[in-house]
Motif scaffolding. Sequence first.
Motif, mmCIF file in Angstrom:
data_model
loop_
_atom_site.group_PDB
_atom_site.id
_atom_site.type_symbol
_atom_site.label_atom_id
_atom_site.label_comp_id
_atom_site.label_asym_id
_atom_site.label_seq_id
_atom_site.Cartn_x
_atom_site.Cartn_y
_atom_site.Cartn_z
ATOM 1 N N GLN A 118 39.147 44.645 40.142
ATOM 2 C CA GLN A 118 39.653 45.610 39.172
ATOM 3 C C GLN A 118 39.388 47.041 39.641
ATOM 4 O O GLN A 118 40.256 47.904 39.535
ATOM 5 C CB GLN A 118 39.025 45.360 37.798
ATOM 6 C CG GLN A 118 39.587 44.117 37.123
ATOM 7 C CD GLN A 118 38.903 43.783 35.816
ATOM 8 O OE1 GLN A 118 37.766 44.152 35.561
ATOM 9 N NE2 GLN A 118 39.620 43.056 34.966
ATOM 10 N N MET A 119 38.215 47.298 40.167
ATOM 11 C CA MET A 119 37.889 48.663 40.610
ATOM 12 C C MET A 119 38.674 49.050 41.867
ATOM 13 O O MET A 119 38.948 50.224 42.081
ATOM 14 C CB MET A 119 36.378 48.810 40.848
ATOM 15 C CG MET A 119 35.548 48.746 39.574
ATOM 16 S SD MET A 119 36.058 49.931 38.286
ATOM 17 C CE MET A 119 35.759 51.501 39.128
ATOM 18 N N ARG A 120 39.068 48.065 42.661
ATOM 19 C CA ARG A 120 39.920 48.348 43.825
ATOM 20 C C ARG A 120 41.378 48.542 43.414
ATOM 21 O O ARG A 120 42.197 48.943 44.234
ATOM 22 C CB ARG A 120 39.876 47.172 44.801
ATOM 23 C CG ARG A 120 38.638 47.047 45.626
ATOM 24 C CD ARG A 120 38.818 45.830 46.518
ATOM 25 N NE ARG A 120 37.665 45.520 47.321
ATOM 26 C CZ ARG A 120 37.453 44.328 47.872
ATOM 27 N NH1 ARG A 120 38.320 43.347 47.694
ATOM 28 N NH2 ARG A 120 36.382 44.129 48.598
ATOM 29 N N GLY A 121 41.701 48.192 42.172
ATOM 30 C CA GLY A 121 43.084 48.286 41.714
ATOM 31 C C GLY A 121 43.912 47.057 42.037
ATOM 32 O O GLY A 121 45.134 47.062 41.867
ATOM 33 N N GLU A 122 43.264 45.974 42.475
ATOM 34 C CA GLU A 122 43.987 44.742 42.816
ATOM 35 C C GLU A 122 44.332 43.932 41.567
ATOM 36 O O GLU A 122 45.309 43.183 41.568
ATOM 37 C CB GLU A 122 43.155 43.892 43.771
ATOM 38 C CG GLU A 122 42.936 44.550 45.122
ATOM 39 C CD GLU A 122 41.950 43.783 45.990
ATOM 40 O OE1 GLU A 122 41.791 42.557 45.798
ATOM 41 O OE2 GLU A 122 41.324 44.418 46.855
ATOM 42 N N TYR A 123 43.502 44.026 40.532
ATOM 43 C CA TYR A 123 43.746 43.346 39.255
ATOM 44 C C TYR A 123 43.845 44.397 38.165
ATOM 45 O O TYR A 123 43.092 45.378 38.178
ATOM 46 C CB TYR A 123 42.575 42.428 38.873
ATOM 47 C CG TYR A 123 42.408 41.155 39.652
ATOM 48 C CD1 TYR A 123 43.310 40.737 40.624
ATOM 49 C CD2 TYR A 123 41.311 40.352 39.406
ATOM 50 C CE1 TYR A 123 43.108 39.561 41.321
ATOM 51 C CE2 TYR A 123 41.103 39.165 40.099
ATOM 52 C CZ TYR A 123 42.013 38.780 41.063
ATOM 53 O OH TYR A 123 41.805 37.617 41.743
#
Length: 133
Positions: free
Chosen positions: A79-84
Amino acid sequence: MRGRLFTDGGARGNPGPAAYAYVLEDENGDVVAAHGEAIGVATNNVAEYSALIAGLEKAVELGVGELEVVSDSELMVKQMRGEYRVKNEALRELSVRAGTLARELGAVRYTAVRREHNKLADRLVNEALDAAG
């Protein structure tokens, strides 16, 4: 200063009594800050994000410019990487707060590891839960 932030959160029951912990190391691997704290009743994911926020706050306070965040929460890392996408409202607020703090640091990378590679933070979570119990 460059550093590495190990974070962990856990709940006994989900939701249940919860705690978080972080360990912040400098570029030499020396521990410059470590903290574990019970947070009442929460979910595992809320505890994981609470650890991240507390650790990022400490990194900002200490003037860390580049940080690697190491967590055994694959969900939070992605989530923090923007993947989810962050669909849960409570987690969305926490992820926004974490993102704001991360931008204050400059460069932040997120790495997911298995629990056995996050032993000190995991131990601090369990000690905080035991003390609160």
